[in-house]
Design a protein around this motif. Structure first.
Motif, short mmCIF file in Angstrom:
data_model
loop_
_atom_site.label_atom_id
_atom_site.label_comp_id
_atom_site.label_asym_id
_atom_site.label_seq_id
_atom_site.Cartn_x
_atom_site.Cartn_y
_atom_site.Cartn_z
N HIS A 1 0.84 -1.20 0.00
CA HIS A 1 0.00 0.00 0.00
C HIS A 1 0.87 1.25 0.00
CE1 HIS A 1 -3.39 2.61 0.63
NE2 HIS A 1 -2.76 3.16 1.66
N TYR A 2 1.95 1.24 0.77
CA TYR A 2 2.86 2.39 0.84
C TYR A 2 3.47 2.67 -0.54
CZ TYR A 2 6.84 5.33 1.98
OH TYR A 2 7.75 6.36 1.99
N GLU A 3 3.92 1.61 -1.22
CA GLU A 3 4.53 1.79 -2.54
C GLU A 3 3.50 2.33 -3.53
OE1 GLU A 3 6.99 -0.76 -5.90
OE2 GLU A 3 6.53 -1.68 -3.96
N TRP A 4 2.27 1.82 -3.47
CA TRP A 4 1.20 2.31 -4.35
C TRP A 4 0.94 3.78 -4.08
CZ3 TRP A 4 -3.57 4.32 -2.93
CH2 TRP A 4 -4.45 4.57 -3.99
N GLN A 5 0.89 4.16 -2.79
CA GLN A 5 0.63 5.53 -2.40
C GLN A 5 1.74 6.46 -2.91
OE1 GLN A 5 0.46 6.05 1.87
NE2 GLN A 5 -1.38 7.32 1.66
N MET A 6 2.99 6.04 -2.75
CA MET A 6 4.11 6.85 -3.23
C MET A 6 4.07 6.97 -4.76
SD MET A 6 5.88 7.97 -0.66
CE MET A 6 4.28 8.22 0.10
N ASP A 7 3.68 5.89 -5.44
CA ASP A 7 3.56 5.91 -6.90
C ASP A 7 2.49 6.91 -7.32
OD1 ASP A 7 4.25 5.15 -9.47
OD2 ASP A 7 2.94 3.40 -9.48
N GLN A 8 1.37 6.93 -6.61
CA GLN A 8 0.29 7.86 -6.92
C GLN A 8 0.74 9.31 -6.75
OE1 GLN A 8 -2.95 7.02 -8.09
NE2 GLN A 8 -1.81 5.14 -8.39
N GLN A 9 1.60 9.55 -5.78
CA GLN A 9 2.10 10.90 -5.51
C GLN A 9 3.30 11.25 -6.39
OE1 GLN A 9 3.00 10.84 -1.32
NE2 GLN A 9 0.85 10.63 -0.74
N ASN B 1 6.27 9.92 -5.99
CA ASN B 1 7.46 9.89 -5.14
C ASN B 1 8.12 8.52 -5.07
OD1 ASN B 1 7.02 12.58 -4.52
ND2 ASN B 1 5.74 12.08 -2.76
N SER B 2 7.60 7.55 -5.76
CA SER B 2 8.16 6.19 -5.71
C SER B 2 9.47 6.15 -6.49
CB SER B 2 7.16 5.21 -6.32
OG SER B 2 7.77 4.00 -6.67
N TRP B 3 10.48 5.51 -5.91
CA TRP B 3 11.75 5.39 -6.62
C TRP B 3 11.57 4.59 -7.91
CZ3 TRP B 3 14.07 0.73 -7.72
CH2 TRP B 3 13.64 -0.37 -6.99
N ALA C 1 8.84 4.60 -9.78
CA ALA C 1 8.21 5.51 -10.74
C ALA C 1 9.24 6.47 -11.32
CB ALA C 1 7.06 6.27 -10.08
N GLN C 2 10.12 6.95 -10.46
CA GLN C 2 11.18 7.87 -10.92
C GLN C 2 12.13 7.16 -11.88
OE1 GLN C 2 12.84 9.40 -7.27
NE2 GLN C 2 11.02 10.62 -6.83
N LEU C 3 12.48 5.91 -11.56
CA LEU C 3 13.35 5.12 -12.43
C LEU C 3 12.67 4.86 -13.77
CD1 LEU C 3 15.96 3.52 -12.90
CD2 LEU C 3 14.85 1.57 -11.78
N ARG C 4 11.39 4.51 -13.72
CA ARG C 4 10.63 4.25 -14.95
C ARG C 4 10.60 5.50 -15.84
NH1 ARG C 4 6.65 1.65 -12.72
NH2 ARG C 4 5.57 3.50 -12.01
N THR C 5 10.41 6.67 -15.22
CA THR C 5 10.40 7.93 -15.97
C THR C 5 11.76 8.19 -16.60
OG1 THR C 5 8.72 8.83 -14.49
CG2 THR C 5 9.99 10.42 -15.76
N SER C 6 12.83 7.94 -15.84
CA SER C 6 14.19 8.14 -16.37
C SER C 6 14.46 7.20 -17.54
CB SER C 6 15.23 7.90 -15.28
OG SER C 6 15.12 8.85 -14.27
N ILE C 7 14.10 5.95 -17.39
CA ILE C 7 14.31 4.97 -18.48
C ILE C 7 13.52 5.39 -19.72
CG2 ILE C 7 13.85 2.59 -19.21
CD1 ILE C 7 14.52 1.75 -16.29
N ASP C 8 12.27 5.77 -19.53
CA ASP C 8 11.44 6.19 -20.67
C ASP C 8 12.04 7.39 -21.39
OD1 ASP C 8 9.64 4.17 -20.12
OD2 ASP C 8 8.15 5.48 -19.16
N MET C 9 12.54 8.34 -20.63
CA MET C 9 13.14 9.54 -21.23
C MET C 9 14.41 9.18 -21.98
SD MET C 9 13.87 13.29 -19.63
CE MET C 9 12.20 13.24 -19.03
N CYS C 10 15.24 8.30 -21.39
CA CYS C 10 16.49 7.90 -22.07
C CYS C 10 16.19 7.12 -23.35
CB CYS C 10 17.36 7.07 -21.12
SG CYS C 10 18.08 8.05 -19.78
N ILE C 11 15.19 6.28 -23.32
CA ILE C 11 14.81 5.54 -24.54
C ILE C 11 14.36 6.52 -25.61
CG2 ILE C 11 13.05 3.99 -25.53
CD1 ILE C 11 13.24 2.37 -22.92
#
Length: 157
Positions: free
Chosen positions: A118-126, A128-130, A132-142
């Motif tokens: 639940h904590y990870e889901w909550q951070m993802d929604q906000q 703030n999840s590491w 989610a941040q990693l996924r965003t970085s990978i998507d941008m680099c691709i």
């Protein structure tokens, strides 16, 4: 009314579930409403062992056929509460998967991951999840890379 009568006759105390609801879904265009309903009936007969009243409906209002089941939380035979726990959930899931496999229907293999906490889901929604941040970085680099080497170089910076 039958559920209420059964609950009144049982040794259960107030404040506990009166019924349980499960959904059994099928892959689009893989089965007929009649077959899905019959599989749902077989599942309930196996799992509830003719001790719990239930209502089974087969819905065709979505792309996929699915069964909704509501069953009484107390046995009308033994007047005992249904044991709702992870063990019974997995038994129900296994019985459903077995029936589907026997009828040559698709079965979604259980995921060994437990999913998000639940904590990870909550951070993802906000945002703030590491992860989610990693996924965003990978998507941008691709998106900004022309070659694999370019991608790995951007990932390192």
């Amino acid at each position: 009314m039958e559920f209420e009568l059964t609950l009144d006759q049982s040794s259960r105390s107030g404040g506990i579930n009166k019924a349980y609801h499960i959904i059994q879904s099928f892959k689009p265009e893989e089965t007929t409403p009649e077959q899905a309903h019959e599989i749902g009936k077989q599942l309930l007969e196996q799992h509830l062992k003719d001790k719990y009243e239930y209502i089974l409906t087969t819905h065709i209002d979505k792309e996929h056929i699915h069964n909704h089941v509501i069953f009484c939380a107390s046995s009308f035979v033994e007047h005992k509460k249904y044991k709702d726990c992870m063990k019974t959930y997995y038994q129900l899931r296994e019985a459903s998967d077995t029936l589907c496999a026997e009828n040559e229907l698709s079965v979604i293999l259980p995921n060994q991951n437990k999913g998000k906490s639940h904590y990870e889901w909550q951070m993802d929604q906000q945002g703030n999840s590491w992860k989610a941040q990693l996924r965003t970085s990978i998507d941008m680099c691709i998106k900004n890379s022309k070659t694999f080497e370019d991608f790995t170089s951007q990932m390192q910076t």
